[in-house]
Write a protein that holds these residues in place. Structure first.
Motif, mmCIF file in Angstrom:
data_model
loop_
_atom_site.group_PDB
_atom_site.id
_atom_site.type_symbol
_atom_site.label_atom_id
_atom_site.label_comp_id
_atom_site.label_asym_id
_atom_site.label_seq_id
_atom_site.Cartn_x
_atom_site.Cartn_y
_atom_site.Cartn_z
ATOM 1 N N VAL A 1 0.819 -1.269 0.066
ATOM 2 C CA VAL A 1 0.028 -0.016 0.104
ATOM 3 C C VAL A 1 0.918 1.268 -0.167
ATOM 4 O O VAL A 1 0.400 2.131 -0.696
ATOM 5 C CB VAL A 1 -0.816 -0.131 1.274
ATOM 6 N N LEU A 2 1.788 1.253 0.874
ATOM 7 C CA LEU A 2 2.766 2.349 0.793
ATOM 8 C C LEU A 2 3.441 2.464 -0.316
ATOM 9 O O LEU A 2 3.789 3.590 -1.049
ATOM 10 C CB LEU A 2 4.153 2.288 1.902
ATOM 11 N N TRP A 3 3.879 1.540 -1.095
ATOM 12 C CA TRP A 3 4.576 1.577 -2.337
ATOM 13 C C TRP A 3 3.483 1.923 -3.635
ATOM 14 O O TRP A 3 4.224 2.901 -4.275
ATOM 15 C CB TRP A 3 4.854 0.157 -3.029
ATOM 16 N N TYR A 4 2.332 1.819 -3.460
ATOM 17 C CA TYR A 4 1.365 2.155 -4.379
ATOM 18 C C TYR A 4 1.192 3.906 -4.186
ATOM 19 O O TYR A 4 1.004 4.604 -5.116
ATOM 20 C CB TYR A 4 0.084 1.505 -4.226
ATOM 21 N N ILE A 5 1.060 4.107 -3.031
ATOM 22 C CA ILE A 5 0.968 5.385 -2.638
ATOM 23 C C ILE A 5 1.944 6.218 -3.177
ATOM 24 O O ILE A 5 1.869 7.602 -3.744
ATOM 25 C CB ILE A 5 0.666 5.660 -1.189
ATOM 26 N N LEU A 6 3.508 5.688 -2.880
ATOM 27 C CA LEU A 6 4.417 6.601 -3.540
ATOM 28 C C LEU A 6 4.366 6.634 -4.989
ATOM 29 O O LEU A 6 4.686 7.868 -5.568
ATOM 30 C CB LEU A 6 5.677 5.754 -3.059
ATOM 31 N N LEU A 7 3.830 5.772 -5.790
ATOM 32 C CA LEU A 7 3.840 5.589 -7.096
ATOM 33 C C LEU A 7 2.748 6.725 -7.443
ATOM 34 O O LEU A 7 3.047 7.492 -8.407
ATOM 35 C CB LEU A 7 3.437 4.221 -7.660
ATOM 36 N N MET A 8 1.576 6.832 -6.637
ATOM 37 C CA MET A 8 0.622 7.734 -7.193
ATOM 38 C C MET A 8 1.070 9.232 -6.788
ATOM 39 O O MET A 8 0.907 10.166 -7.546
ATOM 40 C CB MET A 8 -0.569 7.359 -6.364
ATOM 41 N N LYS A 9 1.885 9.413 -5.907
ATOM 42 C CA LYS A 9 2.399 10.689 -5.431
ATOM 43 C C LYS A 9 3.307 11.015 -6.616
ATOM 44 O O LYS A 9 3.449 12.356 -6.907
ATOM 45 C CB LYS A 9 3.249 10.630 -4.119
#
Length: 287
Positions: A271-279
């Protein structure tokens, strides 16, 4: 006492790796944890199959090799595009192994459970070294770990002493809404403590814990990570209940198995990785 001592040792090792380790050390340790957790997963899947009168046919060599290769292809010498072909090759290898050796009715379930094991355990843990080598990686990993740990501690003690309303009794009878709310608050408080320490160190010219994002984004991130962590805990409980066992293993004195300790991380890290990608995609700045 065993639980506390084990926790202290594990936390010390994680902190040492985050701040003093090298990429190869973190990758090796994450791979070792993944191998042990994958072995426990095989035991759980095997017990679960026996409950339904079947026999699981996922060879240990395949899971060991697959978990190792999941980390190998994340090394700097390998392109990102190598991950999917390797995963496809491993899936086809297990499919062929089961196709020629297992009863036909078990070919699909055994292959699917093997593939799920890699996606559930190996892939999330490969993100640990990948996040560490990002800009401000140590701060990123510390924020993740602290949110997961402190949320779990808050849920345990508040839920145990004040919890009255069951959250998901079918999956985990001990989980309560009071504990879940306390868990969110614990993660937010712990995350803000990391941000505060980061600000203090940065003001003194020490960028070891540099966090660039606004405070409101850190609060929102702590909440998202906590929700993901609680979901990870409940989902692992679903696997254990399906197998009719309480703990995934006995490797950690006072804590059960490896899988019991990283279940929250296995969902929170992606989830953190996906959030970083979206940011990054939407230009919302870095962590």
């Amino acid at each position: 006492m065993k639980r506390i001592l084990t926790a202290v040792v594990l936390i010390a090792v994680v902190f040492a790796l985050i701040f003093f380790g090298k990429l190869w050390m973190i990758t090796l340790c994450a791979a070792l944890v993944a191998e042990l957790a994958a072995y426990e997963y095989l035991q759980l899947a095997s017990v679960g199959a026996e409950v339904h009168g079947a026999k699981l046919r996922i060879p240990v060599w395949w899971m060991t090799l697959g978990t190792a290769l999941a980390f190998v292809v994340t090394l700097p010498n390998f392109p990102v595009e190598a991950q999917l072909p390797v995963l496809s090759a491993l899936t086809l290898a297990l499919f062929a192994w089961n196709g020629f050796r297992a009863p036909l009715i078990q070919v699909l379930p055994d292959t699917a459970q093997g593939l799920f094991g890699l996606l559930y355990i190996a892939y999330p843990l490969t993100l640990v070294p990948l996040m560490w080598k990002q800009e401000d990686g140590p701060a990123l990993l510390l924020f993740l770990m602290v949110c997961v740990w402190c949320g779990d501690i808050a849920a345990l003690y508040i839920g145990k002493n004040f919890g009255k309303h069951k959250m998901a009794p079918r999956l985990s009878p001990g989980k309560t809404w009071e504990g879940a709310i306390a868990s969110v608050l614990g993660s937010v408080i712990a995350g803000m403590a990391v941000v505060w320490i980061s600000d203090v160190l940065t003001a003194r010219g020490n960028l070891i814990l540099h966090i660039a994002q606004p405070v409101w984004q850190s609060i929102l991130l702590a909440i998202q990570l906590n929700i993901a962590a609680q979901a990870g805990d409940l989902l692992e409980s679903a696997i254990k209940r399906g197998a009719g066992v309480k703990d995934s293993g006995t490797m950690l004195p006072g804590h059960g198995g490896i899988l019991d300790r990283i279940d929250a991380l296995l969902v929170a890290a992606p989830v953190l990785w996906y959030i970083l990608l979206m940011k990054d995609y939407f230009g919302l700045g870095r962590f």
